[in-house]
Every structure is written in C-alpha cells, then in structure tokens.
Design a protein around this motif. Structure first.
Motif, PDB file in Angstrom:
ATOM      1  N   ALA A 157       0.832  -1.211   0.000  1.00  0.00           N
ATOM      2  CA  ALA A 157       0.000   0.000   0.000  1.00  0.00           C
ATOM      3  C   ALA A 157       0.864   1.258   0.000  1.00  0.00           C
ATOM      4  CB  ALA A 157      -0.931  -0.001   1.209  1.00  0.00           C
ATOM      5  N   TYR A 158       1.888   1.291   0.860  1.00  0.00           N
ATOM      6  CA  TYR A 158       2.794   2.447   0.872  1.00  0.00           C
ATOM      7  C   TYR A 158       3.442   2.633  -0.501  1.00  0.00           C
ATOM      8  CZ  TYR A 158       2.624   2.793   6.016  1.00  0.00           C
ATOM      9  OH  TYR A 158       2.230   2.961   7.320  1.00  0.00           O
ATOM     10  N   ALA A 159       3.856   1.511  -1.096  1.00  0.00           N
ATOM     11  CA  ALA A 159       4.511   1.589  -2.401  1.00  0.00           C
ATOM     12  C   ALA A 159       3.559   2.137  -3.463  1.00  0.00           C
ATOM     13  CB  ALA A 159       5.032   0.209  -2.802  1.00  0.00           C
ATOM     14  N   MET A 160       2.334   1.642  -3.468  1.00  0.00           N
ATOM     15  CA  MET A 160       1.351   2.127  -4.444  1.00  0.00           C
ATOM     16  C   MET A 160       1.061   3.616  -4.244  1.00  0.00           C
ATOM     17  SD  MET A 160      -1.628  -0.678  -5.034  1.00  0.00           S
ATOM     18  CE  MET A 160      -1.319  -2.353  -5.584  1.00  0.00           C
ATOM     19  N   MET A 161       0.915   4.023  -2.987  1.00  0.00           N
ATOM     20  CA  MET A 161       0.620   5.434  -2.711  1.00  0.00           C
ATOM     21  C   MET A 161       1.777   6.336  -3.117  1.00  0.00           C
ATOM     22  SD  MET A 161      -1.503   5.547   0.898  1.00  0.00           S
ATOM     23  CE  MET A 161      -0.594   4.304   1.806  1.00  0.00           C
ATOM     24  N   ALA A 162       3.011   5.850  -2.926  1.00  0.00           N
ATOM     25  CA  ALA A 162       4.184   6.660  -3.256  1.00  0.00           C
ATOM     26  C   ALA A 162       4.401   6.774  -4.761  1.00  0.00           C
ATOM     27  CB  ALA A 162       5.427   6.055  -2.600  1.00  0.00           C
ATOM     28  N   LEU A 163       4.030   5.724  -5.501  1.00  0.00           N
ATOM     29  CA  LEU A 163       4.373   5.659  -6.918  1.00  0.00           C
ATOM     30  C   LEU A 163       3.253   6.071  -7.855  1.00  0.00           C
ATOM     31  CD1 LEU A 163       6.209   2.213  -6.892  1.00  0.00           C
ATOM     32  CD2 LEU A 163       7.250   4.466  -6.765  1.00  0.00           C
ATOM     33  N   GLY A 164       2.009   5.930  -7.416  1.00  0.00           N
ATOM     34  CA  GLY A 164       0.890   6.167  -8.320  1.00  0.00           C
ATOM     35  C   GLY A 164      -0.040   7.265  -7.839  1.00  0.00           C
TER      36      GLY A 164
END
Length: 471
Positions: free
Chosen positions: A183-190
């Motif tokens: 979730a953190y990765a998705m929020m940071a990248l997209g």
C-alpha cells in the motif's frame, strides 16, 4: 551388486507405489537403513533411488531424505496461460468477496484462505519470545519505536536475505504486514488515474487496494509455472500503457508460479529501460520446495526502481502483522507516508520476530514447514487426479501454499462454492482473482493444513459436486 538385483528392488518399490502401500509424501528409508533392509552396499542403494527419481516417483529434500513424490497414474495437465482482455473494464465482484470471507455458515474444511494452520506454527516458542521481549524493551514494549522500524529486526532481515548481499538494514522499512508495504509503495508511486500492470490471475487484495487508490489495473497474460509473460509486459511498456508494475515473483497467489531467474533479469532490464517502478511482492519466497531459496528481481536492480516487499505473515505469525519493504530510491517518500499513516510499527512483535531470526529458530521452523507443505501439495494433486472430473487441470507449484484448479468451462465455480459450503467445505472461486469476466471455471485451494482423512473426504465431496455440475 548386479544390475538385475537393482532392477528387482526398484520394481518392488514401484509396485508398492502403484498399490498405494507407499503413498505420496511418505518418507523412504535413509541410505543406511536401506542397506540394512536389503543387505546391499550404499552404492546400490543410491542406484535404486536414482532410478526411481529418474521416473519422477521419488525426490530428495535438503537435509530430510527421500520421499515419494509421484505415482504411476496420469498427472493432471497444467492450467492454460491466461489471456486477459487488455481493453476489458475493471469490475470487482465485492459481494462474492464478502460472501466467501464473511460467510456465517459452519465450515469444517477451510480451503479458501491462504494461511498456515496453527498446528504448523511454533506458537509456544513465540509466546516465550513475547515474554522475553517485554523484559528487554524499554517500558515493556509499550512505547513508540523508530519510524523506520525496529533496528534489530531490520538487521536480521538483511542478514537473512542471502540472495541480496548488498541489502543493508538502512535500506529496510518495517510495515504492518506485506499488504501495508504494498500500500505504501502504491501510494508513493501512483496517483488516481495511473495504470498498474499485474499478473492475471492475481491476489484479490492487490486488486482491492489498487482500486481504492484510484488506480487502473492492466492484467497481463500469466503462465502457471513461469509467471508473467515477458513479451506481454514488454508490449505494454513499449506502448506506454503503464505507470508502475506489481509482480509476485516467487510462488504467486493464486497460481503458485515461479519466475525463472532469466525472466527476473529481463523484467528488471525492461523497467530500467522505460523507467517504470516495480513493486515486488515476495511474501512466499521462504516457502520453497527445492534446494535453495529462489532469487528476487530486487537482486538484479541497480537503479533503485524495485521496491521489495515481504512479511512473516505466511510463515510464522499472521496476527503479528510484521512486514517490511526495501524501497530503493523511494525511501524518503515511503518514510513520509509511514509517518503520516502510522507513526511507528508495533515494536514488541517486531522484537519477537527479530529474536526468532537471530537465534536460528526461524530457519529450523521453515525446514519443517516446507516439508509439510510440499507433502500436502502432492497429496492434494493426487486427490484431484483421483476424484475430480476428467480433464481437470491443476498447477504444480514449487513453493507457497496454494493450488490453482481449472475445470471444464461448463462448471460455474460460484455455484460450486454455494453447494460446497453446505457440506462444510470452503473454496475460493476463481472470479475473485480478476477484474474481468474470466476464471469462472477455476478455484484456488489452500494446502496449509496438515493432511488427514477429513481433508481427503472434503476434496472428494468437492469433486462429487463438480462432477454433478459438469453433467
């Protein structure tokens, strides 16, 4: 010892396998025991086992010995490579998800959830670890930990990750389970409206998360053994259709696929060429059935574009919610998100897991868990072969804890679910693992429970229902 005598012993063991005197998952005598039983030399014993191994009837497991791995019966075919429609709309059947995971009906045989049974977890040792952590941590663990996460845990994760020797504890951020890391990765990248490329089928939690963040999902063709089709990913990148990728490189859920090392290298080469970040979900990587842990895409990353995510939720302590990610070049963005969303992770459970890794208990536990799950997978495949309708296809994972079963298209697995639940057997219909109108004739089965007669009966009951639906 003559070749004739070796053949005689081999044929005798083959006959025992054929007659189910020796069943899939049974352990064979050690070489020393073999020599005593048959009055042979160790060289002869090795030659007999080699002959049986060459026929796919037995296998060696690291530090465990020889096991029955197959039978003389026909092995089910593999599921077909998926062919999702690149133009299809994003439709998630949320009422089906609610029905499968919140069904109040009594369940005797749980095959729907990708979890390990409590009896396969070292719960007593973890309880002792909790007491130790309370004694060692300031305030008995009631205070906030570091924003980046428990330092001891991060150091142990770095040491445990042999296939990424350059990984340092400074490169790791702890999270509340693997899905939180993703979730953190998705929020940071997209951002809303961006497109994320995923395998098809893919874990429904990833689909839900992507949709909740306003991301569009592009499902790509996927093979049950080797994972994402590289050519399809390449075409999507060339067409500038995607903003980020998410791949489950090792023993994916629900297919159980394992990307070969050359595929992992090529994926990293492609994302670096087009400057597209990759979220790598490696939650099942420690549950391998071969001699060595498979590598990761992260191991080939020189650009910092791969965000490697994992957890102990599938191997050790699901409820502890201990996960982590190595965010590459996006560390500052991820740390900022963690500060905003949770301030810090649960320090006491991280300390328990850190101690478990530090003492070697984790590796000891994993060796036993891998053997059990490997045997379970073989038992399930044997039962599917024996009971399920002719033409049923099933994946053959080299790790993880789930099987993907593909029936004839006339079998609606949502109906199969409804009828099976009345018999106390739960399954996960294939339609859960896609946003498209596909996989309605497929199911995912979890083999994370020790094999027993009740499981065998539950699979036979499931097969009987499927046969009725196929008529």
């Amino acid at each position: 010892m003559s070749i004739i005598y070796i053949k005689k012993i081999s044929r005798g063991l083959e006959q025992q396998i054929k007659n189910n005197v020796l069943a899939i998952g049974d352990k064979l005598p050690s070489l020393r025991e073999f020599c005593k039983i048959y009055g042979t030399s160790q060289t002869t014993a090795i030659k007999v086992y080699y002959e049986l191994e060459s026929k796919g009837l037995i296998e060696t497991r690291p530090k465990s010995g020889y096991f029955i791995s197959g039978s003389l019966k026909r092995i089910p075919a593999l599921p077909k490579t998926s062919q999702p429609d690149p133009e299809s709309g994003n439709i998630l059947i949320e009422d089906l998800l609610e029905k499968v995971y919140n069904n109040p009906a009594p369940i005797n045989i749980t095959l729907a959830h990708a979890v390990v049974a409590d009896e396969l977890l070292p719960i007593a040792k973890l309880n002792k670890g909790l007491i130790q952590a309370m004694r060692e941590l300031k305030g008995s663990g009631t205070g906030y930990g570091e924003i980046q996460g428990n330092e001891k845990l991060r150091r142990q994760i770095a040491r445990h990750t042999f296939n990424m020797p350059d990984l340092r504890h400074e490169d790791i951020i702890t999270t509340t389970g693997c899905i939180n890391a993703i979730a953190y990765a998705m929020m940071a990248l997209g951002k809303p409206g961006d497109t994320i490329a995923v395998e098809s089928p893919v874990y429904f939690g990833i689909l839900q998360l992507a949709r909740s963040l306003g991301l569009k999902v592009l499902e790509l063709p996927t093979h049950s053994q080797t994972g994402i089709e590289i050519d399809a990913l390449k075409q999507a990148l060339e067409a500038n259709r995607i903003n980020l990728c998410l791949l489950v490189s090792n023993f994916s859920n629900p297919l159980g696929s394992l990307m070969p090392d050359e595929h992992k290298k090529e994926v990293v080469r492609l994302i670096q060429k087009y400057n597209i970040p990759l979220i790598e979900d490696d939650i099942y990587g420690d549950i391998y059935f071969g001699a060595n842990r498979p590598g990761t895409c992260k191991a080939y990353d020189e650009s910092g574009l791969v965000l490697w995510c994992s957890s102990v939720s599938k191997t050790l302590a699901p409820g502890y919610r201990v996960g982590w990610l190595s965010p590459g070049k996006f560390k500052s963005e991820i740390l900022r998100l963690k500060l905003f969303h949770s301030i810090a992770s649960t320090n006491i459970t991280q300390e328990v897991i850190a101690n478990f890794l530090e003492t070697g208990r984790y590796e000891h536990h994993l060796r036993k868990l891998r053997n059990t799950l490997h045997t379970n997978s073989l038992q399930y495949i044997r039962a599917i072969n024996d009971y399920f309708p002719d033409g049923t296809k099933v994946s053959r994972p080299q790790g993880g804890m789930v099987l993907w079963v593909e029936f004839d298209k006339k079998i609606d697995t949502i109906k199969l679910y409804d009828l099976a639940i009345k018999k106390g057997v739960s399954i996960a219909p294939g339609r859960l693992f896609t946003l498209q109108n596909q996989f309605s004739h497929c199911i995912r089965l979890n083999y994370g429970t020790p094999w027993n007669d009740s499981l065998d009966k539950g699979l036979k009951d499931l097969a009987d229902i499927a046969i009725q639906l196929s008529i």
